[in-house]
Design an enzyme around this catalytic site. Structure first.
Site, short mmCIF file in Angstrom:
data_model
loop_
_atom_site.label_atom_id
_atom_site.label_comp_id
_atom_site.label_asym_id
_atom_site.label_seq_id
_atom_site.Cartn_x
_atom_site.Cartn_y
_atom_site.Cartn_z
N LYS A 168 -46.71 33.14 -60.83
CA LYS A 168 -46.08 32.04 -61.56
C LYS A 168 -46.20 30.74 -60.77
O LYS A 168 -46.64 29.73 -61.28
CB LYS A 168 -44.62 32.38 -61.83
CG LYS A 168 -43.83 31.29 -62.51
CD LYS A 168 -42.41 31.71 -62.77
CE LYS A 168 -41.56 30.49 -63.11
NZ LYS A 168 -40.17 30.81 -63.39
N GLU A 174 -47.79 36.45 -50.05
CA GLU A 174 -48.43 37.77 -50.12
C GLU A 174 -49.59 37.76 -51.12
O GLU A 174 -50.69 38.25 -50.84
CB GLU A 174 -47.43 38.85 -50.57
CG GLU A 174 -46.28 39.09 -49.61
CD GLU A 174 -45.02 38.33 -50.02
OE1 GLU A 174 -45.14 37.14 -50.39
OE2 GLU A 174 -43.94 38.92 -49.96
N GLY A 228 -39.91 35.15 -63.55
CA GLY A 228 -40.90 36.14 -63.12
C GLY A 228 -40.59 37.53 -63.65
O GLY A 228 -41.47 38.24 -64.17
N ARG A 229 -39.32 37.95 -63.56
CA ARG A 229 -38.97 39.32 -63.96
C ARG A 229 -38.90 39.49 -65.48
O ARG A 229 -38.63 40.57 -65.97
CB ARG A 229 -37.66 39.74 -63.29
CG ARG A 229 -36.51 38.76 -63.44
CD ARG A 229 -35.39 39.08 -62.45
NE ARG A 229 -34.30 38.11 -62.45
CZ ARG A 229 -34.29 37.00 -61.73
NH1 ARG A 229 -35.30 36.70 -60.97
NH2 ARG A 229 -33.24 36.19 -61.75
N GLU A 314 -32.33 41.63 -59.16
CA GLU A 314 -32.63 40.23 -58.86
C GLU A 314 -31.83 39.32 -59.80
O GLU A 314 -31.49 38.20 -59.44
CB GLU A 314 -34.15 39.95 -58.98
CG GLU A 314 -34.59 38.71 -58.22
CD GLU A 314 -36.10 38.60 -58.04
OE1 GLU A 314 -36.61 38.88 -56.94
OE2 GLU A 314 -36.79 38.24 -59.01
N HIS A 345 -35.08 68.47 -58.86
CA HIS A 345 -35.41 69.26 -57.67
C HIS A 345 -35.34 68.40 -56.42
O HIS A 345 -35.94 68.73 -55.40
CB HIS A 345 -36.78 69.89 -57.84
CG HIS A 345 -36.84 70.74 -59.08
ND1 HIS A 345 -36.40 72.04 -59.11
CD2 HIS A 345 -37.20 70.43 -60.35
CE1 HIS A 345 -36.52 72.51 -60.34
NE2 HIS A 345 -37.00 71.55 -61.11
N LYS A 461 -37.98 34.64 -46.94
CA LYS A 461 -39.29 33.96 -46.98
C LYS A 461 -39.36 32.91 -45.89
O LYS A 461 -40.36 32.79 -45.17
CB LYS A 461 -39.50 33.29 -48.33
CG LYS A 461 -39.77 34.22 -49.48
CD LYS A 461 -40.13 33.39 -50.71
CE LYS A 461 -40.11 34.22 -51.98
NZ LYS A 461 -40.27 33.42 -53.19
O1 F6P Z 1 -39.08 37.69 -55.26
C1 F6P Z 1 -38.97 36.38 -55.67
C2 F6P Z 1 -39.95 36.04 -56.73
O2 F6P Z 1 -39.85 34.68 -56.96
C3 F6P Z 1 -39.77 36.84 -58.03
O3 F6P Z 1 -38.73 36.36 -58.80
C4 F6P Z 1 -41.12 36.70 -58.63
O4 F6P Z 1 -41.31 37.62 -59.67
C5 F6P Z 1 -41.97 36.98 -57.42
O5 F6P Z 1 -41.29 36.32 -56.35
C6 F6P Z 1 -43.40 36.52 -57.50
O6 F6P Z 1 -43.49 35.15 -57.72
P1 F6P Z 1 -44.84 34.48 -58.22
O7 F6P Z 1 -45.16 35.04 -59.56
O8 F6P Z 1 -44.54 33.01 -58.29
O9 F6P Z 1 -45.92 34.79 -57.24
#
Ligand code: F6P
Length: 501
Positions: A168, A174, A228-229, A314, A345, A461
């Site tokens: 987003k 990462e 995002g979620r 979240e 199990h 972060k």
């Molecule tokens: O973990 C924080 C967060 O902002 C989430 O809400 C989001 O889904 C994720 O990092 C990834 O963010 P992006 O889509 O901006 O890379």
């Protein structure tokens, strides 16, 4: 205590709840204004007050031709413009018309993203196994651990691979680190010029996409009013659409929309998401449950608990109310789960006889996506057996064998909700996701917390960034700002990192 919400049958009669409690909980919901709060979200108001944003994920599945206003502008045409752009690419890849830089058909799609840019598409891809094309497979890379990308690139032919960089913000460390490594892998084998044919981006940030080197013609847009979620029905669902085809993806969106309509129209105790929320609030407040299990009796839904962890934790893992004061009550429990019957199990022992009472959401289907009625019958009867055993237990008079008597007694009175549907179709999956989205929303309204920000992830972060800078001159320079535990662990890391080289 059973609600029909679209194709979902929600039976909460095995919860520790009675008529008086339900009436009081419904009074609580109306005192907190859940109906008008939902209407404010539907009207595109900026209900995400800490970020000053509207919350528009329902616009993403609003049918073509209907309206969803955000800041007075109907966003549905823009939503469908992107969905059509996605459908064009998906159809071209599936038919073989879209080809890689060497003229070969795309057979593998690698989605690189994390959090909502991974969990949603990865879960839906697995869940719609029965609808997927056998010619194209998708892989999902999220972890910055280099092992994730390495494992997922194993066996792939770069000439037949499309990378989807899903972010987003397009600033997530990462995702960008993995995307750069993937780009290098591709360029090493096909040359730098191949990148434009093998990389697309899903983002709200055009400039960052351009800077990364992806042609913005190959960018699928979404908007800052999509959390995002909550983003799997947006461009973030591109990998799924390629795998199952646009028509199935549109059925998935229709299912979500059907639950949106149900939530807006069903009153009081007929409203599935509202009752699911009220039961959870009861369990947190009255039973003091700090954890809640979600156990799908469905192999295809095995990623659903992980998806719900982000959606619910979240969203509602918060302890400050809208006026800035601390909440004086428990908010979201820990969400966890694994599919049945495997859980039976492993952890179900604790759920039956442990000292903590853990409420459970069971999810099951009358028909399996795999063609074997008898094993599906075994699966469903196990599901019923678990919820019965939790609710009613077994007392001493029912024991046939009286050795080790106290150990064989089950107290019962352990609450669970059963959510069942005829089968896990795309539309049913859409309904299930939206059911949990809206129950999470109602919980947030009742707890008076903002379900749409996530400040809690920011500190980690920031610290990762500053520890990274520290590492650059460590241990040559002294770092008195570090606590002694972190300092010692950094020393250990540098020592072992070097000796491994
Ligand atoms: O973990 C924080 C967060 O902002 C989430 O809400 C989001 O889904 C994720 O990092 C990834 O963010 P992006 O889509 O901006 O890379």
């Amino acid at each position: 205590m059973t609600i029909q919400a679209g194709d979902l049958r929600i039976d909460y009669s095995k919860q520790m709840i009675d008529e008086i409690a339900i009436t009081r909980l419904l009074d609580l919901a109306s005192a907190r204004g859940t109906t008008s709060a939902f209407a404010r979200m539907t009207n595109g108001e900026r209900i995400n007050v800490t970020e000053g944003r509207a919350v528009g994920h329902m616009a993403l599945r609003t049918p073509r031709g209907e309206q969803f206003l955000i800041d007075g502008v109907d966003v549905v045409p823009a939503v469908w413009l992107v969905l059509d752009q996605m459908a064009n690419l998906a159809r071209a890849i599936r038919s073989g018309e879209f080809i890689g830089s060497t003229g070969r058909k795309i057979r593998s799609v690698v989605n690189i993203g994390i959090g909502g840019s991974d969990l949603g598409p990865a879960m839906v891809y697995e869940a719609l196994r029965g609808d997927r094309s056998l010619d194209i497979s998708c892989r999902f890379v999220s972890n910055v651990d280099p092992a994730d990308l390495e494992a997922n690139l194993a066996g792939l032919d770069p000439a037949e691979t499309l990378f989807i960089v899903a972010s987003k913000t397009f600033t997530t460390v990462e995702t960008l680190a993995n995307a750069r490594a993937a780009r290098q892998w591709l360029a090493n084998q096909l040359g730098e010029s191949a990148v434009k044919k093998h990389f697309v981006a899903l983002s709200t940030n055009t400039q960052a996409v351009r800077e990364f080197g992806i042609d913005t013609k190959n960018m699928f847009e979404f908007w800052d009013w999509v959390g995002g979620r909550y983003s799997v029905p947006s461009a973030i669902g591109l990998s799924v659409m390629i795998a199952v085809g646009p028509e199935v993806f549109f059925d998935f969106l229709s299912g979500m929309h059907a639950m949106d309509v149900h939530t807006a129209q069903a009153t009081g105790r007929m409203n599935g998401p509202l009752m699911l929320a009220l039961v959870n609030i009861w369990n947190a407040a009255v039973l003091k449950s700090s954890s809640r299990a979600v156990i799908p009796y469905s192999f295809d839904l095995r990623r659903f608990p992980a998806y719900l962890q982000q959606l619910i934790m979240e969203s509602n893992g918060k302890s400050v109310r809208s006026d800035g004061s601390r909440v004086p009550y428990a908010t979201s429990p820990v969400i966890w789960g694994e599919p049945g019957t495997n859980g039976q199990h492993a952890f179900m022992q604790l759920l039956h006889q442990g000292t903590d009472v853990v409420p459970v959401d069971f999810i099951g289907f009358a028909r399996s996506s795999a063609n074997d009625e008898s094993r599906n019958e075994l699966l469903f009867t196990n599901l019923l057996a678990q919820s019965r055993a939790l609710a009613f237990g077994r007392n001493i008079d029912e024991l046939l064998d009286h050795s080790a008597t106290p150990h064989r007694v089950f107290a019962g009175n352990r609450p669970s909700t059963m959510i069942v549907a005829p089968e896990l179709s795309a539309a049913v999956l859409g309904q299930l996701i939206a059911l949990y989205e809206h129950s999470t929303f109602f919980e947030g309204v009742i707890w008076d917390i903002n379900s749409f920000d996530q400040w809690g992830v920011e500190l980690g972060k920031e610290l990762a960034l500053s520890i990274g800078l520290t590492l650059a001159d460590f241990p040559t320079h002294n770092h008195p700002e570090l606590d002694s535990s972190t300092h010692t662990l950094l020393s250990w890391f540098t020592e072992h990192r070097q000796s491994n080289k």
